[in-house]
Design a protein around this motif. Structure first.
Motif, PDB file in Angstrom:
ATOM      1  N   ARG A 197      -6.285   8.634   1.029  1.00 27.43           N
ATOM      2  CA  ARG A 197      -5.033   7.921   0.847  1.00 27.43           C
ATOM      3  C   ARG A 197      -5.225   6.498   0.310  1.00 27.43           C
ATOM      4  O   ARG A 197      -4.402   6.002  -0.437  1.00 27.43           O
ATOM      5  N   ARG A 198      -6.322   5.839   0.691  1.00 27.95           N
ATOM      6  CA  ARG A 198      -6.451   4.434   0.313  1.00 27.95           C
ATOM      7  C   ARG A 198      -7.922   4.039   0.211  1.00 27.95           C
ATOM      8  O   ARG A 198      -8.800   4.660   0.799  1.00 27.95           O
TER       9      ARG A 198
ATOM     10  N   PRO B 281       0.812  -1.232   0.000  1.00 22.41           N
ATOM     11  CA  PRO B 281       0.000   0.000   0.000  1.00 22.41           C
ATOM     12  C   PRO B 281       0.836   1.269   0.000  1.00 22.41           C
ATOM     13  O   PRO B 281       0.447   2.277  -0.597  1.00 22.41           O
TER      14      PRO B 281
ATOM     15  N   HIS C 222       0.464   4.323  -2.684  1.00 22.24           N
ATOM     16  CA  HIS C 222       0.245   5.725  -2.283  1.00 22.24           C
ATOM     17  C   HIS C 222       1.325   6.624  -2.883  1.00 22.24           C
ATOM     18  O   HIS C 222       1.028   7.742  -3.329  1.00 22.24           O
TER      19      HIS C 222
ATOM     20  N   HIS D 282     -10.873   1.099   0.873  1.00 21.20           N
ATOM     21  CA  HIS D 282     -11.191   0.009   1.778  1.00 21.20           C
ATOM     22  C   HIS D 282     -12.646  -0.365   1.524  1.00 21.20           C
ATOM     23  O   HIS D 282     -13.396   0.384   0.896  1.00 21.20           O
TER      24      HIS D 282
END
Length: 207
Positions: free
Chosen positions: A65-66, A8, A12, A68
């Motif tokens: 940022r990510r 990850p 990023h 999920h």
């Protein structure tokens, strides 16, 4: 690609490089020249029973940022006392599935003007319509002139936003000129929040 997805931090970094390089080019913040005429909530009857806003003060707001939970991603307001109050949570199948945003080491400037929390700018028409924009009517009823903040998907620029987002936002009452995407951290001095009124659910609506 499997090796990249398993890291990850690398993903990023790649997204950050893309945003840094392409974000300075002309047209990175391109918005549509026209969209549907936005609904004017300031002309609505003031006696309609609309729940009051939850107003939060001095809330840090950060870019995503990510991803999920499949198509959901983080970013946006760093809610105090998360997961309470429940009005701020994002629901799917009658369960909260969001995660709180991570504070930035550099919180950015303080913005004193009122903002409305619009939610996440998901690049998926069905999920955007069913889950991500329905906070807006009640919020715009109380704050018809406020700017509305949305979080972009990780690694995306304003120019990447699909055309249907702008028309859907206008249908909910938000013209393109009042939409602000979170591309850098800042502090929202006054953040107005309404509940997510509809969400994906395994239960059929009442007859």
């Amino acid at each position: 690609m499997r090796w990249v997805r398993a890291r990850p931090g690398l993903i990023h970094a790649i997204r950050s490089v893309r945003m840094t390089v392409l974000g300075v080019l002309p047209g990175a913040d391109r918005r549509p020249a026209t969209s549907l005429p936005p609904i004017d909530w300031s002309a609505a009857r003031r006696d309609i029973a609309v729940p009051p806003d939850l107003v939060m003060r001095n809330v840090p707001v950060v870019p995503a940022r990510r991803f999920h939970h499949e198509v959901l991603f983080d970013g946006g307001p760093v809610w105090p006392d998360f997961p309470d109050p429940p009005i701020v949570r994002h629901q799917v199948h009658d369960q909260p599935v969001d995660v709180n945003a991570t504070p930035s080491r550099h919180p950015g400037p303080h913005r004193a003007e009122p903002f409305v929390w619009g939610g996440r700018c998901l690049f998926h028409f069905g999920h955007l319509a069913a889950e991500h924009l329905n906070r807006l009517p009640a919020a715009m009823y109380h704050q018809p002139d406020a700017e509305v903040i949305f979080v972009l998907q990780p690694g995306k620029l304003i120019r990447d936003v699909p055309a249907f987002f702008w028309d859907m936002a206008a249908w909910f009452g938000v013209p393109a000129a009042r939409i602000r995407f979170v591309t850098r951290p800042f502090i929202a001095g006054s953040l107005h929040v309404q509940a997510q009124t509809e969400h994906m659910s395994a239960l059929a609506p009442p007859a």
